[in-house]
Write a protein that holds these residues in place. Structure first.
Motif, PDB file in Angstrom:
ATOM      1  N   ALA A  76       0.826  -1.220   0.000  1.00  0.00           N
ATOM      2  CA  ALA A  76       0.000   0.000   0.000  1.00  0.00           C
ATOM      3  C   ALA A  76       0.853   1.261   0.000  1.00  0.00           C
ATOM      4  CB  ALA A  76      -0.930   0.005   1.208  1.00  0.00           C
ATOM      5  N   THR A  77       2.038   1.177   0.563  1.00  0.00           N
ATOM      6  CA  THR A  77       2.947   2.326   0.602  1.00  0.00           C
ATOM      7  C   THR A  77       4.330   1.881   0.134  1.00  0.00           C
ATOM      8  OG1 THR A  77       3.386   1.885   2.931  1.00  0.00           O
ATOM      9  CG2 THR A  77       1.723   3.550   2.443  1.00  0.00           C
ATOM     10  N   PRO A  78       4.475   1.680  -1.167  1.00  0.00           N
ATOM     11  CA  PRO A  78       5.778   1.224  -1.667  1.00  0.00           C
ATOM     12  C   PRO A  78       6.843   2.305  -1.492  1.00  0.00           C
ATOM     13  CG  PRO A  78       4.334   1.766  -3.490  1.00  0.00           C
ATOM     14  CD  PRO A  78       3.521   1.887  -2.229  1.00  0.00           C
ATOM     15  N   GLY A  79       8.062   1.878  -1.240  1.00  0.00           N
ATOM     16  CA  GLY A  79       9.172   2.813  -1.133  1.00  0.00           C
ATOM     17  C   GLY A  79       9.513   3.399  -2.491  1.00  0.00           C
ATOM     18  N   SER A  80      10.335   4.415  -2.495  1.00  0.00           N
ATOM     19  CA  SER A  80      10.689   5.090  -3.744  1.00  0.00           C
ATOM     20  C   SER A  80      11.423   4.171  -4.710  1.00  0.00           C
ATOM     21  CB  SER A  80      11.528   6.329  -3.456  1.00  0.00           C
ATOM     22  OG  SER A  80      12.718   5.962  -2.785  1.00  0.00           O
ATOM     23  N   ASP A  81      12.056   3.132  -4.207  1.00  0.00           N
ATOM     24  CA  ASP A  81      12.782   2.201  -5.082  1.00  0.00           C
ATOM     25  C   ASP A  81      11.974   0.940  -5.396  1.00  0.00           C
ATOM     26  OD1 ASP A  81      12.903   1.268  -2.497  1.00  0.00           O
ATOM     27  OD2 ASP A  81      14.932   0.479  -2.681  1.00  0.00           O
TER      28      ASP A  81
END
Length: 95
Positions: A76-81
Motif C-alpha cells: 500500500a505504501t511502496p518505497g521510492s525504489d
C-alpha cells in the motif's frame, strides 16, 4: 483471534496519464494509490482485472489523446525504489 485474510494477494494501483503533447506521465487524480477491489480478485486474476479496467477507461476517456498507464504494487505504501508487480499502458483517442 485475527481476522480471516482473503486467499488472494492484495494489490494497490496508481493510474497515470500522458498527454500526447507531453513526454512524461502524470498522476490522474489526487488520491494516490488505490486498492484493487478484493471482490474483483476473487473472480479474476490481477492481469484480467487490469485489462478490464483499462478497456473501460479507454471507453470513458475517449476525448483524451495520449496514453494511460497503470502501475500495480503489492504494498500500500511502496518505497521510492519499489518496482511495480505489473505495468500496463494503453493508448487513448485512437478509436
Amino acid at each position: 483471534m485475527q481476522p480471516k485474510q482473503p486467499y488472494w494477494q492484495r494489490y494497490w494501483y496508481h493510474l497515470l496519464f500522458r498527454d500526447e503533447r507531453e513526454a512524461a506521465f502524470k498522476p490522474m487524480g489526487h488520491e494516490g494509490l488505490r486498492q484493487v477491489p478484493n471482490n474483483a480478485l476473487a473472480t479474476k486474476s490481477l492481469e484480467q482485472w487490469v485489462e478490464w479496467f483499462l478497456e473501460e477507461a479507454v471507453d470513458e476517456l475517449d476525448d483524451f489523446r495520449g496514453a494511460l498507464q497503470m502501475l500495480v504494487y503489492a504494498e500500500a505504501t511502496p518505497g521510492s525504489d519499489a518496482k511495480p508487480v505489473l505495468v500496463r499502458t494503453v493508448g487513448l483517442g485512437r478509436r
